[in-house]
Design a protein around this motif. Sequence first.
Motif, mmCIF file in Angstrom:
data_model
loop_
_atom_site.group_PDB
_atom_site.id
_atom_site.type_symbol
_atom_site.label_atom_id
_atom_site.label_comp_id
_atom_site.label_asym_id
_atom_site.label_seq_id
_atom_site.Cartn_x
_atom_site.Cartn_y
_atom_site.Cartn_z
ATOM 1 N N ALA A 102 0.824 -1.217 0.000
ATOM 2 C CA ALA A 102 0.000 0.000 0.000
ATOM 3 C C ALA A 102 0.860 1.269 0.000
ATOM 4 O O ALA A 102 0.406 2.325 0.427
ATOM 5 N N SER A 103 2.092 1.158 -0.511
ATOM 6 C CA SER A 103 2.994 2.321 -0.517
ATOM 7 C C SER A 103 2.375 3.526 -1.212
ATOM 8 O O SER A 103 2.610 4.672 -0.823
ATOM 9 N N HIS A 104 1.568 3.264 -2.249
ATOM 10 C CA HIS A 104 0.951 4.368 -3.006
ATOM 11 C C HIS A 104 -0.099 5.102 -2.171
ATOM 12 O O HIS A 104 -0.584 6.155 -2.571
ATOM 13 N N LEU A 105 -0.442 4.534 -1.012
ATOM 14 C CA LEU A 105 -1.444 5.180 -0.146
ATOM 15 C C LEU A 105 -0.808 5.861 1.071
ATOM 16 O O LEU A 105 -1.508 6.436 1.898
ATOM 17 N N ALA A 106 0.519 5.777 1.177
ATOM 18 C CA ALA A 106 1.199 6.307 2.372
ATOM 19 C C ALA A 106 0.898 7.784 2.609
ATOM 20 O O ALA A 106 0.703 8.212 3.751
ATOM 21 N N LEU A 107 0.831 8.570 1.539
ATOM 22 C CA LEU A 107 0.534 10.002 1.712
ATOM 23 C C LEU A 107 -0.909 10.231 2.139
ATOM 24 O O LEU A 107 -1.201 11.190 2.857
ATOM 25 N N GLU A 108 -1.796 9.342 1.724
ATOM 26 C CA GLU A 108 -3.203 9.434 2.159
ATOM 27 C C GLU A 108 -3.269 9.190 3.670
ATOM 28 O O GLU A 108 -3.997 9.859 4.394
ATOM 29 N N TRP A 109 -2.507 8.213 4.142
ATOM 30 C CA TRP A 109 -2.472 7.917 5.586
ATOM 31 C C TRP A 109 -1.874 9.084 6.355
ATOM 32 O O TRP A 109 -2.315 9.424 7.451
ATOM 33 N N ASN A 110 -0.841 9.684 5.781
ATOM 34 C CA ASN A 110 -0.167 10.810 6.430
ATOM 35 C C ASN A 110 -1.146 11.961 6.671
ATOM 36 O O ASN A 110 -0.996 12.749 7.603
ATOM 37 N N ASP A 111 -2.166 12.005 5.827
ATOM 38 C CA ASP A 111 -3.219 13.012 5.861
ATOM 39 C C ASP A 111 -4.240 12.785 6.977
ATOM 40 O O ASP A 111 -4.961 13.694 7.357
#
Length: 346
Positions: free
Chosen positions: A246-255
């Motif tokens: 899910a690396s492509h979602l890491a910035l979404e999680w950071n949010d």
Amino acid sequence: MSMVINDTFLKAARGEQTDYVPVWYMRQAGRSQPEYRAIKEKYSLFEITHQPELCAYVTRLPVEQYGVDAAILYKDIMTPLPAIGVDVEIKAGIGPVISNPITSLADVEKLGEIHPEEDVPYVLETIKLLTEEQLKVPLIGFAGAPFTMASYMIEGGPSKNYNKTKAFMYSEPKAWFALMDKLGDMTITYVKSQIKAGVKAIQIFDSWVGALNVEDYRTFIKPVMNRIFSSLREENVPFIMFGVGASHLALEWNDLPLDVVGLDWRLPISQAREMGITKAVQGNLDPAILLSPWEVIEERAKAILDQGMAQPGYIFNLGHGVFPQVKPETLKRLTDFIHEYSASKK
């Protein structure tokens, strides 16, 4: 009363300076330990988790054996599902199998609510035993995230591609969002009960959400995740998010209003920070490396530590769970190395 004496893990999760890098391992309790295998000859996973003394023993064993900085409750993400009306059975060699899969809005509307004190008292009892009497490190509680839980509930069991789940999401958005609401409510209630019983941190496993692209994550998943973490903020314990691939979602999680972004082995920590991950980070040695010669393990761990220690707020972990072939002495040696190497660099 709380027994936590070593709070290094909690400090790192909050982004504070620590004397050394704290470490724990996903699936640190379980199949790689001979003591656990002996227990499994007598009891099923279901039976172990329903006996607080035994479950507490399995949970604390890796802390005693490896010297890790946190324990994680020995449980399955399926534990709360029967309470809301899902017929789930853990089948050896397969995983969770669900005999009444969700196919429509009507099925979603039939789902009930969880009342942890009545439905999962053994979970709360295990937490109390560990946090009041047995552990000198923080206990991490956990829950499965709505997408991952929904994938089992719709597919009827584990899946390689989540086609049914995605098709349901795309073609029945009303039913999908109703399901996210039900699972969001269940997660909030279940997590709050674990914190009240004594856990000091929570990891949310969205194991399979990597199957979605960023746009679909934002549309179909992020609203419920936002609601879950927002509702739990007032509990004042650190929250960790983790998924595989899910690396492509890491910035979404950071949010999201959470504290720690858990990374699998595919995304280097330095790259995650360059991308804009501003929260504390947890990860991310490929567990397969644990079967290599010690020189290889040490070299890889050192590279990850160097990246992680570039700023405060770093917890060492694997990029996925320990698997059965890993030797306990390897994890003990790795834990000692992480502690010694990071302390010498501070």
